[in-house]
Enzyme design. Structure first.
Site, PDB file in Angstrom:
ATOM      1  N   HIS A  12       0.880  -1.187   0.000  1.00 52.11           N
ATOM      2  CA  HIS A  12       0.000   0.000   0.000  1.00 52.11           C
ATOM      3  C   HIS A  12       0.910   1.226   0.000  1.00 52.11           C
ATOM      4  CE1 HIS A  12       0.173  -0.729   4.608  1.00 52.11           C
ATOM      5  NE2 HIS A  12       1.039   0.212   4.329  1.00 52.11           N
ATOM      6  N   HIS A  59      -1.762   4.312   9.865  1.00 52.41           N
ATOM      7  CA  HIS A  59      -0.493   5.055   9.949  1.00 52.41           C
ATOM      8  C   HIS A  59      -0.661   6.383  10.674  1.00 52.41           C
ATOM      9  CE1 HIS A  59      -0.069   2.359   6.460  1.00 52.41           C
ATOM     10  NE2 HIS A  59       1.222   2.431   6.597  1.00 52.41           N
ATOM     11  N   HIS A 193      10.635  -2.710   3.165  1.00 43.99           N
ATOM     12  CA  HIS A 193      10.886  -1.283   3.007  1.00 43.99           C
ATOM     13  C   HIS A 193      11.178  -0.633   4.342  1.00 43.99           C
ATOM     14  CE1 HIS A 193       6.512  -1.263   3.777  1.00 43.99           C
ATOM     15  NE2 HIS A 193       6.457   0.041   3.819  1.00 43.99           N
ATOM     16  N   GLU A 240       5.170  -4.741   8.082  1.00 43.22           N
ATOM     17  CA  GLU A 240       3.774  -4.828   7.607  1.00 43.22           C
ATOM     18  C   GLU A 240       3.457  -6.192   7.004  1.00 43.22           C
ATOM     19  OE1 GLU A 240       3.183  -0.051   6.607  1.00 43.22           O
ATOM     20  OE2 GLU A 240       3.615  -1.442   4.975  1.00 43.22           O
TER      21      GLU A 240
HETATM   22  C1  DHB Z   1       5.452   4.041   1.575  1.00 46.15           C
HETATM   23  C2  DHB Z   1       5.167   2.732   1.936  1.00 46.15           C
HETATM   24  C3  DHB Z   1       4.260   2.480   2.977  1.00 46.15           C
HETATM   25  O1  DHB Z   1       3.948   1.244   3.424  1.00 46.15           O
HETATM   26  C4  DHB Z   1       3.627   3.506   3.599  1.00 46.15           C
HETATM   27  O2  DHB Z   1       2.707   3.215   4.538  1.00 46.15           O
HETATM   28  C5  DHB Z   1       3.918   4.810   3.252  1.00 46.15           C
HETATM   29  C6  DHB Z   1       4.844   5.074   2.231  1.00 46.15           C
HETATM   30  C7  DHB Z   1       6.413   4.349   0.485  1.00 46.15           C
HETATM   31  O3  DHB Z   1       7.030   3.436  -0.054  1.00 46.15           O
HETATM   32  O4  DHB Z   1       6.532   5.527   0.131  1.00 46.15           O
HETATM   33 FE    FE Z   2       2.629   1.339   5.256  1.00 45.69          FE
END
Ligand code: DHB
Ligand code: FE
Length: 288
Positions: A12, A59, A193, A240
């Site tokens: 997401h 978030h 990430h 996540e």
């Molecule tokens: C990004 C990824 C995420 O899971 C999120 O919640 C907010 C930003 C990103 O890759 O920019």
């Molecule tokens: Fe996220």
């Protein structure tokens, strides 16, 4: 009786919300990402689920660091999103299914999951962007949703084992729902990430593929990792993956993978989509 057709889990990423709003699906940067959805769109068109039960993490829109439930279940008639600070245009509200929500809540509490119940809930990009990706350009939403929030933000987080167990309990609750409903389960977030700190931009393709492989037939293998290990291997926000593990838990039949796509990077994220079929659900046509 309600049946779970399968699951679709995916990243997401707010930037994708921007790309949708600006119709950038054919832009060279975004095209490989959007193209990964075509087989999933075909599968959804063939199988036509009525409800999406969505494991996601908030978030900071509905739950901030001062009050953070470990697990929360939406029981609202509709779910709006709002500008969370990413400059995202808001999408149309998502219709809920309070009756199914309360049935799931009863099942979870009956199995000793002490969930927060939300009769009003705003959902952020972790719900709105995946729904927009799966059912694009629909003036009337063809799907109702039951959002289930998992805390992946404020430590201590629930363990992978607990998230898998939560998903299994949700799967049992849905299976015992007396109405004829077709349900698709979504898990959102990940894969690897890290958005900030010294390792910002961290991606671990090898671990992502291990997760995708294990999710098909052996999700319990992922419960052997502690959350510290998951953060080390997948990044601070790669945790996540807990939402994917919960979503996989709800598939209690014979599970097989119909589609996967993996693309590095979108924004700071290793983006992935995985479509799993839950074979006990009856005769389903294949994606392809
Ligand atoms: C990004 C990824 C995420 O899971 C999120 O919640 C907010 C930003 C990103 O890759 O920019
Ligand atoms: Fe996220």
């Amino acid at each position: 009786m309600a049946t779970i057709l399968g699951s679709v889990s995916m990243s997401h990423i707010p930037m994708i919300g921007m790309a949708i709003n600006r119709s950038l699906q054919q832009d060279p940067y975004f095209k490989p990402f959007f193209d990964g959805f075509a087989p999933v769109h075909r599968w959804l068109a063939q199988n036509r689920p009525d409800v999406a039960v969505i494991f996601y993490n908030d978030h900071g829109l509905s739950f901030f660091l001062d009050k953070m439930p470990t697990f929360a279940v939406g029981a609202a008639p509709e779910y709006c999103n709002a500008d969370e600070g990413w400059g995202l245009k808001t999408f149309a509200p998502l219709p809920g299914d309070p009756e199914l929500s309360w049935h799931i809540i009863e099942g979870l509490v009956g199995e000793e999951f002490d969930v927060t119940t939300c009769q009003e809930l705003q959902v952020d990009h972790a719900t709105a962007v995946p729904v927009e990706l799966l059912w694009p350009n629909q003036p009337v939403r063809p799907i109702k949703v039951v959002p289930i929030m998992v805390n992946t933000v404020q430590h201590p987080l629930p363990s992978a084992r607990r998230c898998l167990a939560l998903g299994q309990a949700v799967g049992r609750a849905i299976a015992s729902y007396p109405r004829d409903l077709k349900v698709v389960v979504l898990g959102t977030g990940g894969l690897s990430h890290q958005l900030d700190g010294e390792r910002a931009g961290f991606i671990n393709k090898e671990f992502d593929f291990l997760c995708l492989d294990k999710l098909i037939k052996d999700p319990a293998a992922l419960t052997t990792y502690s959350n510290v290990e998951l953060v080390r291997l997948a990044g601070t926000q790669g945790i996540e993956i807990l939402n994917w593990i919960a979503a996989r838990g709800a598939l209690l039949g014979d599970v097989s993978e119909l589609h996967r796509s993996y693309h590095i990077p979108i924004s700071n994220t290793a983006s992935a989509i995985q479509l799993l079929e839950n074979r006990s659900a009856g005769t389903l046509r294949r994606a392809g």
